[in-house]
Design a protein around this motif. Structure first.
Motif, PDB file in Angstrom:
ATOM      1  N   GLU A 151       0.277   5.920  -3.422  1.00  0.00           N
ATOM      2  CA  GLU A 151      -0.793   6.818  -3.859  1.00  0.00           C
ATOM      3  C   GLU A 151      -0.525   7.368  -5.264  1.00  0.00           C
ATOM      4  O   GLU A 151      -1.443   7.815  -5.935  1.00  0.00           O
ATOM      5  N   LEU A 154      -5.232   8.001  -7.871  1.00  0.00           N
ATOM      6  CA  LEU A 154      -6.663   8.137  -7.592  1.00  0.00           C
ATOM      7  C   LEU A 154      -7.184   9.442  -8.176  1.00  0.00           C
ATOM      8  O   LEU A 154      -6.503  10.473  -8.150  1.00  0.00           O
ATOM      9  N   SER A 155      -8.397   9.406  -8.667  1.00  0.00           N
ATOM     10  CA  SER A 155      -8.992  10.592  -9.275  1.00  0.00           C
ATOM     11  C   SER A 155      -9.039  11.760  -8.301  1.00  0.00           C
ATOM     12  O   SER A 155      -8.763  12.907  -8.672  1.00  0.00           O
ATOM     13  N   TYR A 172     -11.429  -0.529  -6.048  1.00  0.00           N
ATOM     14  CA  TYR A 172     -11.761   0.701  -6.770  1.00  0.00           C
ATOM     15  C   TYR A 172     -12.332   0.375  -8.146  1.00  0.00           C
ATOM     16  O   TYR A 172     -12.034  -0.675  -8.733  1.00  0.00           O
ATOM     17  N   GLU A 192     -12.816   5.749 -10.160  1.00  0.00           N
ATOM     18  CA  GLU A 192     -12.038   6.246  -9.020  1.00  0.00           C
ATOM     19  C   GLU A 192     -10.534   6.215  -9.233  1.00  0.00           C
ATOM     20  O   GLU A 192      -9.817   7.116  -8.793  1.00  0.00           O
ATOM     21  N   LEU A 193     -10.041   5.165  -9.875  1.00  0.00           N
ATOM     22  CA  LEU A 193      -8.599   4.976 -10.042  1.00  0.00           C
ATOM     23  C   LEU A 193      -8.229   5.207 -11.499  1.00  0.00           C
ATOM     24  O   LEU A 193      -8.774   4.563 -12.397  1.00  0.00           O
TER      25      LEU A 193
END
Length: 464
Positions: free
Chosen positions: A338, A388-389, A225, A309-310
């Protein structure tokens, strides 16, 4: 599950007779399944659960044509198809949630059927399996003999939770959560609701409940990511100096997002100088926080400006070293969790890292959260968190469920992740003594606010 022409009328008769239980099952489905996702229900019977869900995309599957006809009549917005046509008619389609309520009891080869479900799952799919507690088998058998329960057309599979976990694991699905509810199957105003919403959730008693459920996700594969590290900073000038040289590059690319929160020292000027002098691989953004103040809002500002993304949070006091972020990235990249939280309460701390009242407060909230979330959370207030976004955006959409009064942003993320059925894990970290400034947390005022949030969440997550 009777396949005669009268099966729909038989089902309706017993549904009405046991409507209190079925209404609770429908409530459970609405509680577990977000309203904006696509849903596939296996064993939809007369479409009762599908019809009660507000979701736009919802498909029911059953093996009884008369029950499917009843479902189509009951729910005009759902799609209902025979089990024998599921593979053909749903080819190429995937669903966010797959609900299997008692259907495993009547499937000849459960493992083979779970293998089929992989075709309708994507990487973020959640499978919810609802089943009866085996302890209730004598009661249910007696009820069936007395004509109080829908008769079975064949001896059902009595799969335990362990059996179900194993079958899904064999087909590359991992368990991320479970729960139990419904202890008293007779309806008496106030009494039944108190027993089935409060008493049944108490430790020890909970294992006796009639309805058990487990939630699964596809076993993840490793993925790289891009990373955004958000650093909320207020009165942290002494800790900001040299901070960029301490931050590791992670994933495919790494950015740092500073959010300065109205400092009384020269934190903002120090941030600007660090940005101007830096010549490394990190990309950097810096913003001044508007109103309202507080770490929670600063994190939200940083996440809203982050491009990758992260998303990671690193407190500017550096009581958690930037080098610890490597562990968090590896866990996220490998799909271990997650929503990933740091835990300061595993390793020994430096002497002045946490005041004694703060330590016991953290212990209390650890116990409270572990009870509310149904999994052990050792440290709820560690500032280092990773998500995560795309999952954070889902939390933002559902923020109204838990209110908007969290000044730290910790509970907002934890409760939101739990509501979305994300896999939550902790990573032990070394907690260091602060070398500059003092904490921005007020032990008593903020402690009372945290208690209010716990009570609010108990009502929303546990006693429902």
């Amino acid at each position: 599950m009777n396949k005669t022409r009268n099966s729909a009328s038989i089902w309706q008769r017993f549904y009405k007779r046991n409507s209190y239980y079925h209404k609770d099952l429908e409530f459970l489905a609405k509680h577990l399944i977000p309203s904006d996702v696509s849903v596939l229900e296996i064993g939809c019977r007369g479409g009762e659960i599908i019809s009660c869900l507000p979701n736009k995309v919802k498909v029911g599957v059953d093996w009884d044509d008369s029950l499917l006809a009843l479902a189509r009549k009951r729910s005009k917005k759902g799609t209902f198809i025979p089990l024998t046509e599921m593979k053909r008619r749903l080819k190429g389609k995937t669903f966010d949630y797959i609900l299997i309520s008692h259907a495993f009891s009547y499937i000849a080869d459960v493992q083979k059927f779970i293998e089929l479900l992989r075709d309708f799952s994507h990487s973020d799919t959640r499978i919810i399996v609802v089943y009866f507690n085996f302890l209730w088998k004598p009661v249910l058998d007696l009820s069936e003999n007395l004509g109080l329960k829908l008769p079975s057309y064949k001896e059902p599979n009595w799969l335990t939770g362990t059996d179900t976990d194993n079958l899904l694991s064999l087909e590359s699905f991992e368990k991320i959560g479970s729960g139990s509810r419904f202890l008293f199957p007779f309806y008496f105003p106030l009494i039944s609701e108190f027993i089935n919403r409060v008493i049944c959730q108490l430790p020890g008693i909970n294992s006796l409940c009639l309805t058990h459920y487990s939630i699964y996700r596809p076993t993840p594969t490793a993925k790289d990511y891009s990373v955004s590290i958000v650093i909320p900073a207020r009165n942290e000038a002494g800790n900001i100096q040299g901070i960029l040289e301490k931050i590791p590059t992670l994933g495919t690319k790494t950015e740092v997002v500073f959010v300065e929160g109205g400092s009384k020292d020269n934190t903002w000027e120090t941030i600007k100088k660090e940005v101007e002098d830096y010549r490394g691989e990190l990309s950097i953004q810096a913003f001044r926080q508007g109103s309202p103040k507080g770490k929670g809002n600063a994190v939200r500002v940083g996440f809203s400006r982050a491009k990758n993304e992260l998303l990671m949070i690193l407190d500017a006091d550096l009581t958690v070293g930037p080098d610890e972020l490597v562990k968090f990235y590896e866990a996220a990249s490998l799909g271990k969790g997650e929503f990933i939280i740091g835990s300061r309460l595993v390793y020994p701390m430096e002497k002045q890292a946490m005041r004694i009242l703060n330590y016991f407060g953290n212990k209390f909230f650890s116990v409270a959260f572990s009870f509310l979330l149904g999994q052990r959370i050792k440290d709820t207030l560690c500032g280092t968190k990773v998500i995560l976004s795309r999952n954070y955006q889902k939390i933002v959409k559902n923020r109204h469920l838990f209110g908007d009064f969290d000044p730290f942003g910790d509970f907002d993320l934890i409760f939101g992740s739990a509501k979305l059925n994300l896999k939550i894990i902790e990573i032990p970290i070394r907690y260091k003594e602060r070398t500059y400034g003092k904490t921005n947390i007020s032990r008593f005022a903020h402690g009372l606010l945290l208690l209010k949030m716990v009570a609010f969440a108990a009502k929303k997550l546990k006693f429902v």
